[in-house]
Design a protein around this motif. Structure first.
Motif, PDB file in Angstrom:
ATOM      1  N   UNK A  17       0.828  -1.209   0.000  1.00 39.63           N
ATOM      2  CA  UNK A  17       0.000   0.000   0.000  1.00 39.63           C
ATOM      3  C   UNK A  17       0.862   1.260   0.000  1.00 39.63           C
ATOM      4  N   UNK A  18       0.338   2.300  -0.640  1.00 41.96           N
ATOM      5  CA  UNK A  18       1.009   3.600  -0.639  1.00 41.96           C
ATOM      6  C   UNK A  18       0.229   4.560   0.250  1.00 41.96           C
ATOM      7  N   UNK A  19       0.808   5.698   0.509  1.00 49.01           N
ATOM      8  CA  UNK A  19       0.134   6.718   1.334  1.00 49.01           C
ATOM      9  C   UNK A  19      -1.230   7.094   0.762  1.00 49.01           C
ATOM     10  N   UNK A  20      -1.349   7.076  -0.551  1.00 47.85           N
ATOM     11  CA  UNK A  20      -2.609   7.448  -1.200  1.00 47.85           C
ATOM     12  C   UNK A  20      -3.718   6.418  -0.948  1.00 47.85           C
ATOM     13  N   UNK A  21      -3.339   5.190  -0.603  1.00 47.40           N
ATOM     14  CA  UNK A  21      -4.327   4.130  -0.366  1.00 47.40           C
ATOM     15  C   UNK A  21      -5.053   4.293   0.967  1.00 47.40           C
ATOM     16  N   UNK A  22      -4.404   4.945   1.926  1.00 42.38           N
ATOM     17  CA  UNK A  22      -4.991   5.080   3.262  1.00 42.38           C
ATOM     18  C   UNK A  22      -6.105   6.114   3.270  1.00 42.38           C
ATOM     19  N   UNK A  23      -7.115   5.833   4.099  1.00 42.42           N
ATOM     20  CA  UNK A  23      -8.216   6.775   4.248  1.00 42.42           C
ATOM     21  C   UNK A  23      -9.345   6.582   3.253  1.00 42.42           C
ATOM     22  N   UNK A  24      -9.247   5.525   2.429  1.00 41.67           N
ATOM     23  CA  UNK A  24     -10.329   5.238   1.486  1.00 41.67           C
ATOM     24  C   UNK A  24     -10.478   3.731   1.348  1.00 41.67           C
ATOM     25  N   UNK A  25     -11.593   3.278   0.791  1.00 38.24           N
ATOM     26  CA  UNK A  25     -11.787   1.829   0.630  1.00 38.24           C
ATOM     27  C   UNK A  25     -10.758   1.229  -0.312  1.00 38.24           C
ATOM     28  N   UNK A  26     -10.511  -0.075  -0.137  1.00 38.88           N
ATOM     29  CA  UNK A  26      -9.632  -0.785  -1.061  1.00 38.88           C
ATOM     30  C   UNK A  26     -10.308  -0.833  -2.429  1.00 38.88           C
ATOM     31  N   UNK A  27      -9.562  -1.163  -3.448  1.00 42.00           N
ATOM     32  CA  UNK A  27     -10.131  -1.194  -4.794  1.00 42.00           C
ATOM     33  C   UNK A  27     -11.205  -2.272  -4.906  1.00 42.00           C
ATOM     34  N   UNK A  28     -12.108  -2.073  -5.835  1.00 42.16           N
ATOM     35  CA  UNK A  28     -13.168  -3.050  -6.090  1.00 42.16           C
ATOM     36  C   UNK A  28     -12.562  -4.393  -6.488  1.00 42.16           C
ATOM     37  N   UNK A  29     -11.538  -4.373  -7.303  1.00 37.23           N
ATOM     38  CA  UNK A  29     -10.889  -5.605  -7.762  1.00 37.23           C
ATOM     39  C   UNK A  29     -10.272  -6.369  -6.596  1.00 37.23           C
ATOM     40  N   UNK A  63     -15.542  -3.050   1.686  1.00 34.19           N
ATOM     41  CA  UNK A  63     -15.476  -1.638   1.290  1.00 34.19           C
ATOM     42  C   UNK A  63     -16.452  -0.740   2.048  1.00 34.19           C
ATOM     43  N   UNK A  64     -16.854  -1.145   3.253  1.00 33.96           N
ATOM     44  CA  UNK A  64     -17.685  -0.275   4.083  1.00 33.96           C
ATOM     45  C   UNK A  64     -16.836   0.434   5.136  1.00 33.96           C
ATOM     46  N   UNK A  65     -15.552   0.145   5.145  1.00 31.63           N
ATOM     47  CA  UNK A  65     -14.600   0.808   6.029  1.00 31.63           C
ATOM     48  C   UNK A  65     -13.341   1.077   5.209  1.00 31.63           C
ATOM     49  N   UNK A  66     -12.641   2.126   5.544  1.00 31.04           N
ATOM     50  CA  UNK A  66     -11.438   2.515   4.798  1.00 31.04           C
ATOM     51  C   UNK A  66     -10.203   1.782   5.302  1.00 31.04           C
ATOM     52  N   UNK A  67      -9.215   1.694   4.437  1.00 29.51           N
ATOM     53  CA  UNK A  67      -7.911   1.173   4.805  1.00 29.51           C
ATOM     54  C   UNK A  67      -7.208   2.215   5.659  1.00 29.51           C
ATOM     55  N   UNK A  68      -6.632   1.777   6.777  1.00 36.57           N
ATOM     56  CA  UNK A  68      -5.857   2.668   7.636  1.00 36.57           C
ATOM     57  C   UNK A  68      -4.494   2.037   7.880  1.00 36.57           C
ATOM     58  N   UNK A  69      -3.592   2.810   8.437  1.00 35.32           N
ATOM     59  CA  UNK A  69      -2.284   2.262   8.778  1.00 35.32           C
ATOM     60  C   UNK A  69      -2.421   1.193   9.851  1.00 35.32           C
TER      61      UNK A  69
END
Length: 106
Positions: A17-29, A63-69
């Motif tokens: 994961x990158x910094x941009x991935x945090x704070x939002x849901x994981x990808x649909x795929x 995808x009802x919760x975001x990815x966090x550190x």
């Protein structure tokens, strides 16, 4: 199906994961692949291993919760379990095809 014992120190969530991935849901795929290849037992074992609740892992996967550190290590472990499981499913599927082909005399 998967064997994830002792993988905690070897998995680097920062390489997945990158910094941009945090704070939002994981990808649909990624969500679809994890749902298809990870079991409830994988979720439970990873929850225990990572100290992230089963429900948090489930919510990130669905995808009802975001990815966090905080939950990223649990999701990284789940990705590894799904990877291992996908190979096991493939091998089982190939054996099933051979068995069914013999029954059908194809």
């Amino acid at each position: 199906m998967g064997s994830i014992k002792g993988l905690g120190p070897f998995l680097e969530k920062d390489s997945i994961f990158t910094e941009e991935d945090y704070g939002k849901p994981i990808s649909e795929r990624l969500s679809q692949v994890l749902r298809r290849n990870a079991t409830k037992n994988d979720f439970a074992n990873i929850a225990i291993q990572s100290n992230v609740s089963f429900s948090t892992i489930r919510d990130v996967v669905y995808r009802t919760n975001s990815l966090t550190k905080v939950n990223a290590m649990a999701i990284s472990l789940l990705i590894h379990a799904a990877f291992e499981n996908s190979f096991a499913y493939k091998l089982q599927s190939e054996a099933d095809i051979m068995f069914l082909s013999n029954l059908l005399k194809v």
